[in-house]
Motif scaffolding. Structure first.
Motif, PDB file in Angstrom:
ATOM      1  N   SER A   2      16.931   6.438 -13.294  1.00  0.00           N
ATOM      2  CA  SER A   2      16.080   6.327 -14.471  1.00  0.00           C
ATOM      3  C   SER A   2      14.626   6.609 -14.134  1.00  0.00           C
ATOM      4  CB  SER A   2      16.201   4.919 -15.060  1.00  0.00           C
ATOM      5  OG  SER A   2      15.614   4.852 -16.325  1.00  0.00           O
ATOM      6  N   GLN A   3      13.883   6.839 -15.187  1.00  0.00           N
ATOM      7  CA  GLN A   3      12.446   7.060 -15.063  1.00  0.00           C
ATOM      8  C   GLN A   3      11.713   5.732 -15.199  1.00  0.00           C
ATOM      9  OE1 GLN A   3      10.857   9.995 -17.730  1.00  0.00           O
ATOM     10  NE2 GLN A   3       8.753   9.290 -17.501  1.00  0.00           N
ATOM     11  N   LEU A   4      10.607   5.606 -14.467  1.00  0.00           N
ATOM     12  CA  LEU A   4       9.748   4.434 -14.551  1.00  0.00           C
ATOM     13  C   LEU A   4       8.410   4.844 -15.144  1.00  0.00           C
ATOM     14  CD1 LEU A   4       8.900   1.491 -13.778  1.00  0.00           C
ATOM     15  CD2 LEU A   4       8.238   2.410 -11.542  1.00  0.00           C
ATOM     16  N   THR A   5       7.954   4.093 -16.131  1.00  0.00           N
ATOM     17  CA  THR A   5       6.672   4.378 -16.770  1.00  0.00           C
ATOM     18  C   THR A   5       5.815   3.118 -16.810  1.00  0.00           C
ATOM     19  OG1 THR A   5       7.646   6.093 -18.183  1.00  0.00           O
ATOM     20  CG2 THR A   5       5.527   5.188 -18.873  1.00  0.00           C
ATOM     21  N   LEU A   6       4.600   3.234 -16.302  1.00  0.00           N
ATOM     22  CA  LEU A   6       3.614   2.168 -16.397  1.00  0.00           C
ATOM     23  C   LEU A   6       2.541   2.622 -17.381  1.00  0.00           C
ATOM     24  CD1 LEU A   6       3.129   1.347 -12.592  1.00  0.00           C
ATOM     25  CD2 LEU A   6       4.929   0.559 -14.131  1.00  0.00           C
ATOM     26  N   LYS A   7       2.255   1.782 -18.369  1.00  0.00           N
ATOM     27  CA  LYS A   7       1.272   2.133 -19.390  1.00  0.00           C
ATOM     28  C   LYS A   7       0.143   1.112 -19.399  1.00  0.00           C
ATOM     29  CE  LYS A   7       4.346   4.568 -22.625  1.00  0.00           C
ATOM     30  NZ  LYS A   7       4.855   4.609 -24.026  1.00  0.00           N
ATOM     31  N   ASP A  21      -5.946  -1.035 -15.836  1.00  0.00           N
ATOM     32  CA  ASP A  21      -5.356  -0.027 -16.726  1.00  0.00           C
ATOM     33  C   ASP A  21      -4.661   1.100 -15.959  1.00  0.00           C
ATOM     34  OD1 ASP A  21      -6.266  -1.382 -18.999  1.00  0.00           O
ATOM     35  OD2 ASP A  21      -8.236  -0.468 -18.818  1.00  0.00           O
ATOM     36  N   VAL A  22      -3.714   0.737 -15.133  1.00  0.00           N
ATOM     37  CA  VAL A  22      -2.964   1.719 -14.341  1.00  0.00           C
ATOM     38  C   VAL A  22      -1.852   2.317 -15.179  1.00  0.00           C
ATOM     39  CG1 VAL A  22      -1.359   1.989 -12.401  1.00  0.00           C
ATOM     40  CG2 VAL A  22      -3.507   0.741 -12.094  1.00  0.00           C
ATOM     41  N   SER A  23      -1.825   3.631 -15.279  1.00  0.00           N
ATOM     42  CA  SER A  23      -0.757   4.354 -15.975  1.00  0.00           C
ATOM     43  C   SER A  23      -0.130   5.343 -14.999  1.00  0.00           C
ATOM     44  CB  SER A  23      -1.299   5.094 -17.196  1.00  0.00           C
ATOM     45  OG  SER A  23      -1.756   4.184 -18.182  1.00  0.00           O
ATOM     46  N   LEU A  24       1.205   5.374 -14.979  1.00  0.00           N
ATOM     47  CA  LEU A  24       1.907   6.215 -14.018  1.00  0.00           C
ATOM     48  C   LEU A  24       3.313   6.498 -14.519  1.00  0.00           C
ATOM     49  CD1 LEU A  24       2.013   7.460 -11.089  1.00  0.00           C
ATOM     50  CD2 LEU A  24       2.945   5.245 -10.356  1.00  0.00           C
ATOM     51  N   SER A  59       2.341  -2.243 -20.302  1.00  0.00           N
ATOM     52  CA  SER A  59       3.789  -2.343 -20.402  1.00  0.00           C
ATOM     53  C   SER A  59       4.470  -1.604 -19.248  1.00  0.00           C
ATOM     54  CB  SER A  59       4.273  -1.774 -21.738  1.00  0.00           C
ATOM     55  OG  SER A  59       3.842  -0.433 -21.900  1.00  0.00           O
ATOM     56  N   ILE A  60       5.713  -2.033 -18.978  1.00  0.00           N
ATOM     57  CA  ILE A  60       6.555  -1.438 -17.943  1.00  0.00           C
ATOM     58  C   ILE A  60       7.843  -0.994 -18.601  1.00  0.00           C
ATOM     59  CG2 ILE A  60       7.767  -1.841 -15.772  1.00  0.00           C
ATOM     60  CD1 ILE A  60       5.720  -4.181 -15.322  1.00  0.00           C
ATOM     61  N   ILE A  61       8.157   0.283 -18.492  1.00  0.00           N
ATOM     62  CA  ILE A  61       9.325   0.839 -19.157  1.00  0.00           C
ATOM     63  C   ILE A  61      10.228   1.495 -18.126  1.00  0.00           C
ATOM     64  CG2 ILE A  61      10.143   2.495 -20.901  1.00  0.00           C
ATOM     65  CD1 ILE A  61       7.355   2.137 -22.239  1.00  0.00           C
ATOM     66  N   ILE A  62      11.493   1.115 -18.126  1.00  0.00           N
ATOM     67  CA  ILE A  62      12.493   1.714 -17.253  1.00  0.00           C
ATOM     68  C   ILE A  62      13.523   2.404 -18.138  1.00  0.00           C
ATOM     69  CG2 ILE A  62      14.281   1.299 -15.529  1.00  0.00           C
ATOM     70  CD1 ILE A  62      12.653  -1.069 -14.536  1.00  0.00           C
ATOM     71  N   GLY A  63      13.617   3.712 -17.998  1.00  0.00           N
ATOM     72  CA  GLY A  63      14.464   4.474 -18.910  1.00  0.00           C
ATOM     73  C   GLY A  63      13.910   4.378 -20.314  1.00  0.00           C
ATOM     74  N   LEU A 207      -4.761   4.240  -4.284  1.00  0.00           N
ATOM     75  CA  LEU A 207      -5.405   3.178  -5.053  1.00  0.00           C
ATOM     76  C   LEU A 207      -6.641   2.665  -4.329  1.00  0.00           C
ATOM     77  CD1 LEU A 207      -2.129   1.301  -5.879  1.00  0.00           C
ATOM     78  CD2 LEU A 207      -3.645   2.191  -7.639  1.00  0.00           C
ATOM     79  N   LYS A 208      -7.624   2.298  -5.118  1.00  0.00           N
ATOM     80  CA  LYS A 208      -8.832   1.661  -4.581  1.00  0.00           C
ATOM     81  C   LYS A 208      -9.303   0.631  -5.595  1.00  0.00           C
ATOM     82  CE  LYS A 208     -13.685   2.529  -3.419  1.00  0.00           C
ATOM     83  NZ  LYS A 208     -14.800   3.507  -3.537  1.00  0.00           N
ATOM     84  N   SER A 209      -9.389  -0.614  -5.157  1.00  0.00           N
ATOM     85  CA  SER A 209      -9.875  -1.704  -6.012  1.00  0.00           C
ATOM     86  C   SER A 209      -9.141  -1.759  -7.345  1.00  0.00           C
ATOM     87  CB  SER A 209     -11.387  -1.560  -6.252  1.00  0.00           C
ATOM     88  OG  SER A 209     -12.089  -1.553  -5.030  1.00  0.00           O
ATOM     89  N   GLY A 210      -7.819  -1.597  -7.301  1.00  0.00           N
ATOM     90  CA  GLY A 210      -7.012  -1.725  -8.508  1.00  0.00           C
ATOM     91  C   GLY A 210      -7.031  -0.548  -9.443  1.00  0.00           C
ATOM     92  N   LYS A 211      -7.628   0.559  -9.002  1.00  0.00           N
ATOM     93  CA  LYS A 211      -7.684   1.767  -9.838  1.00  0.00           C
ATOM     94  C   LYS A 211      -7.058   2.938  -9.091  1.00  0.00           C
ATOM     95  CE  LYS A 211     -12.005   0.444 -12.165  1.00  0.00           C
ATOM     96  NZ  LYS A 211     -13.418   0.855 -12.435  1.00  0.00           N
ATOM     97  N   ILE A 212      -6.481   3.861  -9.857  1.00  0.00           N
ATOM     98  CA  ILE A 212      -5.908   5.062  -9.257  1.00  0.00           C
ATOM     99  C   ILE A 212      -7.025   6.059  -8.972  1.00  0.00           C
ATOM    100  CG2 ILE A 212      -4.439   7.077  -9.672  1.00  0.00           C
ATOM    101  CD1 ILE A 212      -2.536   5.315 -11.208  1.00  0.00           C
ATOM    102  N   GLU A 213      -7.125   6.477  -7.707  1.00  0.00           N
ATOM    103  CA  GLU A 213      -8.110   7.477  -7.315  1.00  0.00           C
ATOM    104  C   GLU A 213      -7.555   8.893  -7.505  1.00  0.00           C
ATOM    105  OE1 GLU A 213     -11.351   7.431  -5.410  1.00  0.00           O
ATOM    106  OE2 GLU A 213     -11.465   5.589  -6.575  1.00  0.00           O
ATOM    107  N   GLN A 214      -6.284   9.088  -7.129  1.00  0.00           N
ATOM    108  CA  GLN A 214      -5.671  10.412  -7.242  1.00  0.00           C
ATOM    109  C   GLN A 214      -4.162  10.272  -7.140  1.00  0.00           C
ATOM    110  OE1 GLN A 214      -7.256  13.348  -4.544  1.00  0.00           O
ATOM    111  NE2 GLN A 214      -5.799  14.928  -5.138  1.00  0.00           N
ATOM    112  N   VAL A 215      -3.452  11.125  -7.884  1.00  0.00           N
ATOM    113  CA  VAL A 215      -1.996  11.231  -7.795  1.00  0.00           C
ATOM    114  C   VAL A 215      -1.675  12.681  -7.491  1.00  0.00           C
ATOM    115  CG1 VAL A 215       0.209  10.909  -8.960  1.00  0.00           C
ATOM    116  CG2 VAL A 215      -1.728   9.412  -9.521  1.00  0.00           C
ATOM    117  N   ALA A 216      -0.954  12.919  -6.387  1.00  0.00           N
ATOM    118  CA  ALA A 216      -0.664  14.296  -5.998  1.00  0.00           C
ATOM    119  C   ALA A 216       0.459  14.329  -4.977  1.00  0.00           C
ATOM    120  CB  ALA A 216      -1.912  14.975  -5.429  1.00  0.00           C
ATOM    121  N   SER A 217       1.014  15.515  -4.755  1.00  0.00           N
ATOM    122  CA  SER A 217       1.988  15.707  -3.686  1.00  0.00           C
ATOM    123  C   SER A 217       1.275  15.515  -2.345  1.00  0.00           C
ATOM    124  CB  SER A 217       2.596  17.101  -3.770  1.00  0.00           C
ATOM    125  OG  SER A 217       1.586  18.092  -3.594  1.00  0.00           O
TER     126      SER A 217
END
Length: 354
Positions: A2-7, A21-24, A59-63, A207-217
């Motif tokens: 399943s897919q995981l979604t953080l909003k 406010d982490v979204s992923l 919110s946290i959504i699985i599938g 992550l730095k101090s509870g915030k996303i700095e970058q998302v990448a391969s």
């Protein structure tokens, strides 16, 4: 799986925000590493996904299911902790079977599932042993097996190899990656080790101090960091402070044309992008060399006291005190945390010719 979604996930402790406010989105079958220094919030995010820490916001959504307020035992997740969290009074098989018994499966089904998962993690025949009879690496395999036997949709791993020695850690993470790919299980992996993230992940979240700095391969994260923090946190980086004047870097070594506005900046150069050559007229001096077998890492002292690192072929014969000139193949330009440009290739001049 399943897919995981953080909003817009948020968490506060003692009125202090630790997750902002982490979204992923984690795709079905993807392995994503949460990477950051201590206190960056990576384990807190993992615990919220597993249901062990309630979020204050988001919110946290699985599938297709919102599991934000679902207790951990009812979530389709499996958690592996750094401390193993195994019961020493139980056998290996009993540890693995514990969750299956709570689900009231038949003895035959439990036996079959435990046998299969022991084979999966390379512990076939170890079911009757006690936990204290196992090595640290074997105990971690049991912890992974205990999570996998429940057939979770999302596998959560909180620095599972941190307490192991380097060689064992490398071997287990390769085995884990093989298992994850074979099962196609969606995985969220917390680590503070850059090498671990770079070798395991489909994507890395810094992550730095509870915030996303970058998302990448991993390759993009290393070769194209988008903030000064990521550039300094992932791998080794040389930072050289200078000013931009009339479109040029005001630095005697790298007087390069830079398409940014005038003002203070930092030039960022990876050690493998920094080349050196003997130059008796150069004021830059080799401080020391370290032979790693596959390459030689050369520490260079600049006239202003700044230290730079250059990665050289193992056949290099540089010595401490030797004067050298430098050039770079690739330079990233940062102003504060913001990346302004990347200049490549760069032809530099000897310091003595500036």
């Amino acid at each position: 799986m399943s897919q995981l979604t953080l909003k817009n996930l948020g968490k506060s402790f003692d009125e202090t925000d630790v997750i902002h406010d982490v979204s992923l989105d984690v795709a079905d079958g993807e392995l994503v590493c949460l990477l950051g220094p201590s206190g960056s919030g990576k384990s807190t995010i993992l615990r919220m996904v597993g249901g062990f820490e309630p979020p204050d916001r988001g919110s946290i959504i699985i599938g297709d299911h919102d599991v934000t307020h679902v207790p951990p035992e009812r979530r389709p997740t499996g958690m592996v902790f750094q401390s193993h969290a195994l019961w020493s009074h139980m056998s290996v098989a009993e540890n693995i079977a514990f969750g299956l018994k709570l689900r009231r499966l038949s003895r035959a089904d439990i036996r079959e599932k435990v046998t299969n998962v022991l084979k999966l993690v390379g512990l076939d025949g170890y079911g009757a042993r006690r936990v204290w009879q196992l090595s640290g690496g074997q105990q971690q395999r049991v912890a992974i097996a205990r999570a996998l036997v429940l057939e979770p949709k999302i596998l959560l791993l909180d620095e599972p190899f941190a307490s192991l020695d380097q060689h064992l850690r490398e071997r287990l993470r390769e085995e884990l990656r093989d298992i994850q790919r074979r099962l196609g299980i969606t995985t969220l992996f917390v680590t503070h080790g850059q090498d671990e993230a770079l070798s395991l992940a489909d994507r890395i979240v810094v992550l730095k101090s509870g915030k996303i700095e970058q998302v990448a391969s991993p390759d993009r994260m290393y070769r194209d960091p988008q903030t000064r923090f990521v550039a300094g946190f992932i791998g080794s980086m040389n930072f050289i402070a200078c000013d931009i004047r009339n479109g040029y870097a005001d630095h005697p070594l790298f007087p390069i044309a830079v398409p940014v506005s005038d003002g203070p900046v930092e030039l960022a150069i990876r050690p493998e992008a920094l080349s050196i050559r003997p130059d008796t007229n150069s004021p830059a001096r080799i401080h020391r060399t370290t032979d790693y077998g596959t390459h030689i890492l050369v520490d260079i002292t600049m006239p202003d006291g700044v230290r730079l690192k250059a990665m050289c072929p193992p056949s290099s014969a540089y010595k401490a005190g030797q004067p050298v000139a430098l050039s770079a193949d690739n330079v990233a330009i940062f102003r504060g945390e913001e990346k302004l440009a990347t200049i490549t290739p760069v032809a530099s001049r000897s310091l003595t010719h500036a």
